[in-house]
Motif scaffolding. Sequence first.
Motif, PDB file in Angstrom:
ATOM      1  N   VAL A  88     -56.394 104.701  13.067  1.00  0.00           N
ATOM      2  CA  VAL A  88     -55.057 105.062  12.524  1.00  0.00           C
ATOM      3  C   VAL A  88     -55.393 105.259  11.102  1.00  0.00           C
ATOM      4  CG1 VAL A  88     -52.798 104.264  12.192  1.00  0.00           C
ATOM      5  CG2 VAL A  88     -54.043 103.686  14.320  1.00  0.00           C
ATOM      6  N   LEU A  89     -55.056 106.275  10.622  1.00  0.00           N
ATOM      7  CA  LEU A  89     -55.189 106.883   9.210  1.00  0.00           C
ATOM      8  C   LEU A  89     -53.847 106.650   8.466  1.00  0.00           C
ATOM      9  CD1 LEU A  89     -57.128 110.072  10.301  1.00  0.00           C
ATOM     10  CD2 LEU A  89     -58.193 107.907   9.710  1.00  0.00           C
ATOM     11  N   ALA A  90     -53.822 106.037   7.696  1.00  0.00           N
ATOM     12  CA  ALA A  90     -52.759 105.494   6.872  1.00  0.00           C
ATOM     13  C   ALA A  90     -53.035 106.063   5.299  1.00  0.00           C
ATOM     14  CB  ALA A  90     -52.319 104.094   6.649  1.00  0.00           C
ATOM     15  N   GLY A  91     -52.057 106.742   4.748  1.00  0.00           N
ATOM     16  CA  GLY A  91     -51.955 107.021   3.265  1.00  0.00           C
ATOM     17  C   GLY A  91     -50.786 107.878   2.785  1.00  0.00           C
ATOM     18  N   ARG A  92     -50.624 108.224   1.718  1.00  0.00           N
ATOM     19  CA  ARG A  92     -49.398 108.742   1.211  1.00  0.00           C
ATOM     20  C   ARG A  92     -49.391 110.188   1.596  1.00  0.00           C
ATOM     21  NH1 ARG A  92     -46.782 106.383  -3.762  1.00  0.00           N
ATOM     22  NH2 ARG A  92     -47.972 104.517  -4.291  1.00  0.00           N
ATOM     23  N   ASN A  93     -50.567 111.147   1.739  1.00  0.00           N
ATOM     24  CA  ASN A  93     -50.533 112.621   1.825  1.00  0.00           C
ATOM     25  C   ASN A  93     -50.942 112.953   3.165  1.00  0.00           C
ATOM     26  OD1 ASN A  93     -51.660 115.162   1.790  1.00  0.00           O
ATOM     27  ND2 ASN A  93     -51.653 115.075  -0.451  1.00  0.00           N
ATOM     28  N   ALA A 142     -52.573 109.961  12.580  1.00  0.00           N
ATOM     29  CA  ALA A 142     -52.093 109.995  11.116  1.00  0.00           C
ATOM     30  C   ALA A 142     -50.888 109.399  10.958  1.00  0.00           C
ATOM     31  CB  ALA A 142     -52.452 111.461  10.309  1.00  0.00           C
ATOM     32  N   VAL A 143     -50.585 108.568   9.851  1.00  0.00           N
ATOM     33  CA  VAL A 143     -49.331 107.914   9.744  1.00  0.00           C
ATOM     34  C   VAL A 143     -49.367 107.640   8.165  1.00  0.00           C
ATOM     35  CG1 VAL A 143     -47.689 105.875  10.224  1.00  0.00           C
ATOM     36  CG2 VAL A 143     -49.545 106.465  11.773  1.00  0.00           C
ATOM     37  N   PRO A 144     -48.255 108.648   7.771  1.00  0.00           N
ATOM     38  CA  PRO A 144     -47.874 108.487   6.311  1.00  0.00           C
ATOM     39  C   PRO A 144     -47.385 107.391   5.874  1.00  0.00           C
ATOM     40  CG  PRO A 144     -47.262 110.771   7.254  1.00  0.00           C
ATOM     41  CD  PRO A 144     -47.563 109.965   8.322  1.00  0.00           C
ATOM     42  N   THR A 145     -48.003 106.657   4.769  1.00  0.00           N
ATOM     43  CA  THR A 145     -47.601 105.442   4.438  1.00  0.00           C
ATOM     44  C   THR A 145     -47.803 105.233   3.091  1.00  0.00           C
ATOM     45  OG1 THR A 145     -48.602 104.550   6.553  1.00  0.00           O
ATOM     46  CG2 THR A 145     -48.168 102.814   5.044  1.00  0.00           C
ATOM     47  N   ASN A 177     -44.289  99.955  -0.330  1.00  0.00           N
ATOM     48  CA  ASN A 177     -42.923 100.081   0.419  1.00  0.00           C
ATOM     49  C   ASN A 177     -42.807  99.037   1.771  1.00  0.00           C
ATOM     50  OD1 ASN A 177     -40.734 100.632   2.179  1.00  0.00           O
ATOM     51  ND2 ASN A 177     -40.165 102.483   0.864  1.00  0.00           N
ATOM     52  N   PRO A 178     -42.272  97.936   1.596  1.00  0.00           N
ATOM     53  CA  PRO A 178     -42.294  97.236   3.087  1.00  0.00           C
ATOM     54  C   PRO A 178     -42.000  97.969   4.156  1.00  0.00           C
ATOM     55  CG  PRO A 178     -41.338  95.847   1.121  1.00  0.00           C
ATOM     56  CD  PRO A 178     -41.602  97.286   0.633  1.00  0.00           C
ATOM     57  N   ALA A 179     -40.619  98.706   4.186  1.00  0.00           N
ATOM     58  CA  ALA A 179     -40.314  99.376   5.460  1.00  0.00           C
ATOM     59  C   ALA A 179     -41.435 100.403   5.818  1.00  0.00           C
ATOM     60  CB  ALA A 179     -39.009 100.212   4.958  1.00  0.00           C
ATOM     61  N   SER A 180     -42.064 101.043   4.874  1.00  0.00           N
ATOM     62  CA  SER A 180     -43.321 101.964   5.227  1.00  0.00           C
ATOM     63  C   SER A 180     -44.109 101.239   5.939  1.00  0.00           C
ATOM     64  CB  SER A 180     -43.654 103.009   3.979  1.00  0.00           C
ATOM     65  OG  SER A 180     -44.509 103.445   4.300  1.00  0.00           O
ATOM     66  N   VAL A 181     -44.785 100.367   5.306  1.00  0.00           N
ATOM     67  CA  VAL A 181     -45.879  99.446   6.050  1.00  0.00           C
ATOM     68  C   VAL A 181     -45.221  98.706   7.459  1.00  0.00           C
ATOM     69  CG1 VAL A 181     -47.146  97.384   5.876  1.00  0.00           C
ATOM     70  CG2 VAL A 181     -46.608  98.627   3.906  1.00  0.00           C
ATOM     71  N   ALA A 182     -44.343  98.493   7.517  1.00  0.00           N
ATOM     72  CA  ALA A 182     -43.739  97.922   8.883  1.00  0.00           C
ATOM     73  C   ALA A 182     -43.932  99.105   9.801  1.00  0.00           C
ATOM     74  CB  ALA A 182     -42.335  97.324   8.856  1.00  0.00           C
ATOM     75  N   GLN A 183     -43.414 100.331   9.556  1.00  0.00           N
ATOM     76  CA  GLN A 183     -43.273 101.429  10.358  1.00  0.00           C
ATOM     77  C   GLN A 183     -44.717 101.702  10.860  1.00  0.00           C
ATOM     78  OE1 GLN A 183     -42.384 105.153   8.674  1.00  0.00           O
ATOM     79  NE2 GLN A 183     -41.039 105.840  10.387  1.00  0.00           N
ATOM     80  N   LEU A 184     -45.582 101.728   9.845  1.00  0.00           N
ATOM     81  CA  LEU A 184     -47.247 101.850  10.435  1.00  0.00           C
ATOM     82  C   LEU A 184     -47.450 100.979  11.529  1.00  0.00           C
ATOM     83  CD1 LEU A 184     -50.097 102.757   9.832  1.00  0.00           C
ATOM     84  CD2 LEU A 184     -50.124 100.855   8.133  1.00  0.00           C
ATOM     85  N   PHE A 185     -47.426  99.862  11.370  1.00  0.00           N
ATOM     86  CA  PHE A 185     -47.745  98.874  12.426  1.00  0.00           C
ATOM     87  C   PHE A 185     -46.705  98.954  13.780  1.00  0.00           C
ATOM     88  CE2 PHE A 185     -50.086  97.415   8.775  1.00  0.00           C
ATOM     89  CZ  PHE A 185     -51.529  97.112   9.293  1.00  0.00           C
ATOM     90  N   GLU A 186     -45.718  99.324  13.425  1.00  0.00           N
ATOM     91  CA  GLU A 186     -44.872  99.441  14.799  1.00  0.00           C
ATOM     92  C   GLU A 186     -45.154 100.833  15.396  1.00  0.00           C
ATOM     93  OE1 GLU A 186     -40.806  99.811  12.944  1.00  0.00           O
ATOM     94  OE2 GLU A 186     -40.757  97.718  12.481  1.00  0.00           O
ATOM     95  N   LYS A 187     -45.614 101.861  14.641  1.00  0.00           N
ATOM     96  CA  LYS A 187     -46.085 102.776  15.428  1.00  0.00           C
ATOM     97  C   LYS A 187     -47.623 102.954  16.019  1.00  0.00           C
ATOM     98  CE  LYS A 187     -46.363 107.983  14.679  1.00  0.00           C
ATOM     99  NZ  LYS A 187     -45.913 109.276  13.733  1.00  0.00           N
ATOM    100  N   THR A 188     -48.191 102.001  15.270  1.00  0.00           N
ATOM    101  CA  THR A 188     -49.651 101.501  15.906  1.00  0.00           C
ATOM    102  C   THR A 188     -49.407 100.890  17.155  1.00  0.00           C
ATOM    103  OG1 THR A 188     -50.753 101.736  13.501  1.00  0.00           O
ATOM    104  CG2 THR A 188     -51.703 100.566  15.400  1.00  0.00           C
TER     105      THR A 188
END
Length: 249
Positions: free
Chosen positions: A32-37, A55-58, A62-73
């Motif tokens: 799972v690839l996380a990053g801003r771009n 790929a998950v823009p993260t 931002n706590p909500a963005s990080v939570a979304q990364l792991f929820e999607k994973t």
Amino acid sequence: MDQKKIAVVTGAGTGIGRNAALALAKRNFVVVLAGRNLQTLNETASLAGGAETLAVPTDVTNPASVAQLFEKTKATFGRVDVLFNNAGTSAPSVPFEQLTPEQWDAVVAVNLTGAFLVAQAAYRVMKDQTPQGGRIINNGSISAQVPRPNSAPYTATKHAITGLTKSLSLDGRKYNIACGQIDIGNAATSMVNKISTGVVQANGSLLAEPTMPVDHVGEAIAYMAGLPLETNVQFMTVMATAMPYIGRG
């Protein structure tokens, strides 16, 4: 057939993060690839040789963005086996007395608070999943051990990562969560090209420093990630052999 392990890599769009993600993909991890771009994340995915990636823009600050990364994973793959907690930034190389509070805060937000948010989100998934456990690998940097001139925000946050690593190692034991740290020195990425042309030394002189191929870093991270959970690399230093570290000032 053994189920593929799921690895999350932050800062996966460039540099060490990209190289680590590709090394893990070669070792049969789903990455799972996380990053801003998103564009650079997709470029990393295109280099993975057909390996399964997501790929998950993260934004790690931002706590909500990080939570979304792991929820999607978790929704996509069901679990998280490995986190390479890599995203980082630095302040301009200016004298200490010229640093602004805004420059300090920007580095702390990514390198320390961001690392905490990402590690905590991974830890929660690893604690609750079946089978329980996983591995967190923090990117410490040589600056977690010794500073360069004019690098107080970066050095302070990277020293703090060592404390975070030790705390996670202790707190994670009862949940079969292993935590280690890799300290990297002078890997040849686009972000450190200036090292080969000249960087300020402790005595104020400008000196070109040796670098090492970044592929060696990716292989080191993949080695740490591939160990069974009853074994842990607590700290690893991988660096250009002749760089000024031992006795660097």
